[in-house]
Each structure stands twice: as structure tokens, then as C-alpha cells.
Design an enzyme around this catalytic site. Structure first.
Site, short mmCIF file in Angstrom:
data_model
loop_
_atom_site.label_atom_id
_atom_site.label_comp_id
_atom_site.label_asym_id
_atom_site.label_seq_id
_atom_site.Cartn_x
_atom_site.Cartn_y
_atom_site.Cartn_z
CB ALA A 375 57.96 2.10 81.64
CE LYS A 421 46.59 -4.38 90.69
NZ LYS A 421 45.93 -3.59 89.63
CB VAL A 464 47.05 -0.33 80.89
CG1 VAL A 464 47.20 0.02 79.42
CG2 VAL A 464 47.55 0.82 81.77
#
Length: 636
Positions: A375, A421, A464
């Protein structure tokens, strides 16, 4: 509780018609006549006695004489709360004449067991009793009136939901005395026009008129089991009312205790998604976590920290958290330590940079992770646009080094977190994430026929909610500051998902990736329809109890200001490059079917990127030559 009950009784008394109040006063004074006759007899005999025979005659004559005389002298014409000199004069005159008649009867005529002195003592006791009762009633009513005046300055609230949670909330709010509840709203027709704990219950069709008539400031949703669709319907109903909306948490959050006022929170925008949240498959969640060694990079970020929270719940053997930011790593480690210790889970926070390949190699050698969730990334579009080389190195080379180490140390599963994106990117951040996808696919494809067993997966999702850099916390700050709320373009749209949804999607991805024939699979979530950002801003303003400033409200409300698209920002985001996907075992998770990029071309660019200290122009030219669909803004 007792105070609230007394207030309700006083309200009920004040609501009685004038004739009923007069009858009640007569009844109380009749009781005083009985009491004072009994007390006069007891005082004379110097002992407590029970009334018998002719003593009851003394009681009956007292009532029959006193009440008509008090009525005749206007004693009952005065409003009790305003009792004063006029009331005293009326009582003195009435009781004076009463005393003459009453004493004459019992002095002139002797009745067995009725002392003659009763004619003097009882009228005096009756006068004292009448005065004390009026004085006490006046005091109580004036205090109540004063309390009502104070309440008039309190925020006025409606509670939506008259069930157990709503009733508990009403009791708490009344006890605290910091708001005035004017009613419950409930969909149960059997409750309409009823009163619960003294509070009237109204139909939902009356909510708009009630908010206007009573100047309601807040509507409190006290229905923890409410579905998202029903909540959306209620919000649509309330939008014209200019009220702030707050809600109680879910039933799960309330399961271990009673309702508290502190549980009330602002209505989160995730409560207002145009769809129900996607429920996870428990078997998919646990397959690559329970009893295993897990490594999370970017563990202090919005997604990384939520991944760690979800992973701890699924009972891994150990959790290794890699993070470059000391403070965020400290926070998530401190948050999870107690739970981890209780469950016998070893957690290890490691300050490291994913670009430090030697450090990553050492971590994997020491902790032997079986599943890696990657992440760690720079994701703020304007910042990465201003620092393209740094952004590309972190997002692309960090993925490369981590993936190579995963192969080297026989990691079972590797999951890269990507973004919408990355689809036909118009900014460096999107291009870096697309290139990270290409790197992972290329590595997976290169090693698919070797003994290396790492299974690579990519998860691609939209914005998010409430994550770092999200528009939601930014809009909330702007609303609290009085505006304006800044939106880049009137037509800009985005897909949205909640942080738990994003984390659960990541955790379910690798078990779904059962095919190695095409390298790393890309997974996407069914995210419903995209949301217009200007609509999101308007909704947040209205739910905070404000109006939107326009030509009708020039000097009031909060303005929405359009500031223009930022460099590299798109009007619309997409989740698929080739507009094709296939189903998986989970009905709401799909596998993207997309072409692969030649690995040799990618390797040449990676070599250039590793050798480039700060030449952004060379890097940009290299990305354009890779044919990733990157369309840079003209300013670049």
C-alpha cells in the site's frame, strides 16, 4: 428521571381546560377542610383519633360552608401562578365569615365528641392550609415557567425513530437539559398521534412542516438497523428542511451497551452512498491471513492502517508493518498493540523505505511473510505532479524491488493496491500506478513457468471516502469555516467506496487469483454509479444545516466555488482500460481483461528511471514512449 416525570405532570396539569383546573382546586380545598377538622379534633383531645359519628357532621358542614363562600368571594377566579394580594383578601373575607358561622354552630349547639373549640381552631387551620397550598403551587408553576423560558433558547431537535434507541436517547437528552425535544418521527402508523414519555409521535410526512414551525436545528436518526436505501430516502426528505442530521452508530456498535449521547455523530458521507456496501466473503478474507505471517507496506496510511485493523481481526500469526513516516507508524502500532497481545499475535513496526532494497530483503529474510499487501505510494495528484521523478521512483521502483524480493523469498501472495487514475492517466500519479501495474504483470509473466511460486494480484479502485487527501474531510473543514466549498469543475465525477470496503477488497483479491496463465490479475469492485462532486458538496452543506448561497440567498448560506481543474486532473475516472471484465467467485468483484505491455520496453524505462537523479523531462519522455495511454496536461 424523577425531575423529568414531575415536569411531565406539571405540563399535563397546565394543559387541562379552565373548568377542570377549577374542579381540581375545589377538590384540593375540600380535602383541606376534612384535614383541618380532623387536626382540630386531634389537637383538642391531644391524641390522634379516628373520625366517628357527629365528627363527620363537622367535616360535612365545613365543606358545605367553605367552598360556596370561597367561590362567592372570587377566590377561584385568580390564576394560581399569579396569586397575590387579591387572593389573600378574598381568602380572609371568605374564611372570616365562614369562621363566624362555623363557630356559632358548634358553640351554640353541643354535639357529642365534637369539642366547642373546633369553631375557632379549624377556621384558623383552614386559612393557613389555603395559603400554604397556593404559595407552594405558585412557586412550582413559576419555576416551571422559568424553565420553559430557558428551554426556548435551547436547540430544538426531532428524533427520527420512536423505538428503544430513540426512547433511550430522549431520556438522556432530557436529563442533560441542553436541547428541547419537540417530537418523535416514526414510520409505524400505530404510533402516530400517540405520546411516548410525554413526547408526541408524528408521521414522516409531517417532518418538513415541523422543522419549519418549530425552527428545528437537528434531526437525530435513532434507528441503528436502518438500511442504507431507507437512510437515503430519509435524507432526501430532510434536504429541504435546512437541519443538521446526526445519527447513532450501527446495531453492532451498540450491542455492548446502552445508547449514549456521545454516540451521536455527524452523518458520514459513506452513509449516503447510492448503494449498499459490498459485503465481504469471510472465506476469501481468511484464506491468506489466518495463521500466517503478513507484511503490509505503507501501514500508517489511510488504506494501509485499515488493512492492518482488518488483518488483526482475522487472527494472523504475525503482522509486520513497514512505514516511512514515524508518527503514523507509531499511531497504528499503539492502536493495535493491546488487541494483538490479547490474541497472541506478534506485531512488528519497522521504519523503512520500500526503495531500500537491502532493507526490504533483510525484513523478508527475518520474518518470512507469506502474504504481502503493498500500500506504500505517493498518491496526492498535485504533489506528485510537481515532483514527478520522486513520485515515479517511489511508486514504480518500490513495487519492483518489493516484487523481486517476494520472488526471492518465496512469498505466497503479493497484492498491489492501484487506482482508477491508472486507467488512461492524465497525471504523473496515475501514470506511476499504471506503470507499477505493468511492472507487476511483467514480472509475473516472466516467472510464470519457473519454480517461483509467488501469486501476484492487483486491486484497482476509485476514491476512498475520508482517506488522506479525500474531498470529504476537506469539504467538512471548509463548511465548519463558513465556506466557500471549493470544487474544481461543475461536471467532475468520481467513484467512491468506504475505507473498510477498500481494505476488504484488497484482502479478498489474492484468493480469487487462481489463474497464473496471464500473469498478475487486476481486480475491480462494482462501485455503482459515479458521483458528481458538486452534488456531494451540496449534500454535505445541507446536512450540516446550512443553505447553499445563490441569487436567492446572496447574504446567507455557504457558497460553492469552482476553481478549475488542477494540472493532470480528469473530469471522469474509469476502472477498465479495455472496457472488458469477467466474473469471479464474488458477485461484486470482477477481473479486468486487459492486454499486457512488453516487458523489455518496461525494463529499459526502469533502467532510465533508476539512473535519473532529477531529470524530469527524460522521465516524462520515457513514459510517453511506453504507450501507457498517458496524456499529460499541456503545462507539462
Amino acid at each position: 428521571m424523577q425531575a423529568a416525570s414531575s415536569e411531565r405532570r406539571i405540563d399535563a396539569l397546565l394543559a387541562l381546560p379552565r373548568s377542570a383546573k377549577h374542579a381540581l382546586a375545589v377538590l384540593v380545598d375540600s380535602a383541606l377542610c376534612v384535614l383541618t377538622v380532623w387536626l382540630a379534633i386531634c389537637f383538642r383531645f391531644e391524641s390522634w383519633v379516628s373520625l366517628t359519628d357527629y365528627q363527620w357532621l363537622a367535616v360535612a358542614l365545613s365543606v358545605l360552608l367553605a367552598i360556596p363562600l370561597l367561590t362567592a368571594f372570587g377566590f377561584y377566579h385568580t390564576v394560581i401562578r399569579y396569586a397575590g394580594r387579591q387572593t389573600i383578601v378574598a381568602a380572609l373575607r371568605a374564611v372570616g365569615i365562614y369562621a363566624v358561622i362555623y363557630s356559632a354552630i358548634f358553640t351554640a349547639y353541643g354535639f357529642p365528641l365534637v369539642p366547642r373549640t373546633i369553631g375557632i381552631l379549624q377556621p384558623l387551620l383552614l386559612l393557613i392550609g389555603l395559603a400554604l397550598v397556593r404559595l407552594l403551587a405558585s412557586q412550582l408553576l413559576n419555576e416551571h415557567t422559568q424553565a420553559i423560558k430557558v428551554q426556548d433558547n435551547l436547540p430544538v431537535v426531532l428524533i427520527y425513530g420512536a423505538g428503544n434507541s430513540g426512547q433511550q436517547l430522549a431520556t438522556l437528552l432530557k436529563a442533560k437539559g441542553e436541547s428541547r425535544i419537540i417530537g418523535f418521527i416514526d414510520d409505524n402508523k400505530n404510533l402516530h398521534k400517540a405520546r411516548i414519555a410525554g413526547i408526541p409521535v408524528y408521521d414522516s410526512s409531517e417532518v418538513v412542516s415541523l422543522t419549519i414551525e418549530h425552527k428545528v436545528s437537528d434531526v437525530l436518526l435513532a434507528m441503528p438497523s436502518l438500511t442504507r436505501n431507507r437512510r437515503n430516502d430519509i435524507i432526501k426528505l430532510l434536504r429541504p428542511s435546512r437541519v443538521a442530521v446526526r445519527t447513532l452508530p450501527s446495531l453492532t456498535d451498540l450491542a455492548h451497551g446502552k445508547v449514549n449521547e456521545e454516540d451521536l455523530r455527524e452523518l458520514n458521507i459513506e452513509d449516503l452512498l447510492g448503494r449498499e456496501p459490498v459485503k465481504p466473503d469471510q472465506e476469501l478474507l481468511t484464506e491468506n491471513i489466518t495463521g500466517k505471517s503478513i507484511l503490509v507496506t505503507g501501514a500508517g496510511g489511510s488504506i494501509g492502517s485499515e488493512l492492518c485493523r482488518q488483518i488483526i481481526k482475522l487472527a494472523p500469526k504475525q503482522l509486520v508493518m513497514i512505514e516511512l513516516n514515524e508518527f503514523t507508524l507509531y499511531k497504528i502500532n499503539d492502536e493495535l498493540s493491546a488487541t494483538a497481545n490479547e490474541r497472541g499475535i506478534k506485531i512488528t513496526p519497522i521504519l523503512a523505505n520500500v526503495l531500500d532494497e537491502d532493507a526490504i530483503d533483510s525484513v523478508m529474510l527475518a520474518y518470512k511473510p507469506q502474504t504481502i499487501y503493498h500500500a506504500a505510494a505517493y498518491k496526492h495528484v498535485p504533489l506528485v505532479e510537481s515532483n514527478p521523478v520522486v513520485g515515479l521512483k517511489n511508486n514504480v521502483l518500490g513495487t519492483l524491488y518489493l516484487a523481486r524480493n517476494a520472488l526471492k523469498h518465496d512469498v505466497q501472495d503479493f497484492v498491489l493496491i492501484s487506482t482508477d487514475k491508472a486507467v488512461r492517466p492524465t497525471n504523473i500519479m496515475g501514470a506511476s500506478k499504471r506503470l507499477a501495474e505493468v511492472v507487476l504483470q511483467g514480472i509475473a509473466n516472466e516467472y510464470k513457468d519457473t519454480s517461483r511460486s509467488t501469486r501476484f494480484s492487483i486491486v484497482r479502485f476509485g476514491n476512498v471516502l475520508a482517506s488522506s487527501g479525500s474531498v470529504v474531510p476537506k469539504f467538512r473543514e471548509q463548511i465548519l469555516a463558513g465556506g466557500p466549498v471549493t470544487v474544481t469543475h461543475p461536471n467532475i465525477t468520481r467513484y467512491f467506496m468506504t475505507i473498510p470496503e477498500a481494505a476488504q477488497l484488497v484482502l479478498q483479491a489474492s484468493p480469487l487469483n487462481i489463474s497464473h496463465t496471464r500473469g498478475a490479475s487486476i481486480f475491480i469492485l462494482d462501485m455503482g454509479e459515479p458521483v458528481r462532486i458538486v452534488d456531494l458538496a451540496a449534500l454535505m452543506i445541507q446536512l450540516a444545516g446550512h443553505t447553499i448561497k445563490n441569487h436567492k440567498h446572496e447574504n446567507t448560506g455557504i457558497d460553492i466555488e469552482f476553481i478549475g481543474l488542477r494540472p493532470g486532473e480528469k473530469l471522469y475516472e474509469e476502472l477498465l482500460i479495455d472496457s472488458h471484465s469477467e466474473a469471479t467467485e464474488h458477485s461484486k468483484i470482477f477481473r479486468a481483461v486487459e492486454r499486457f505491455h512488453p516487458w523489455l520496453e518496461t525494463e529499459r524505462f526502469l533502467h532510465t528511471l533508476r539512473q535519473t537523479p532529477c531529470d524530469g523531462q527524460a522521465v516524462l519522455q520515457g513514459i510517453l514512449q511506453l504507450d501507457l495511454g498517458y496524456q499529460p496536461p499541456s503545462s507539462n
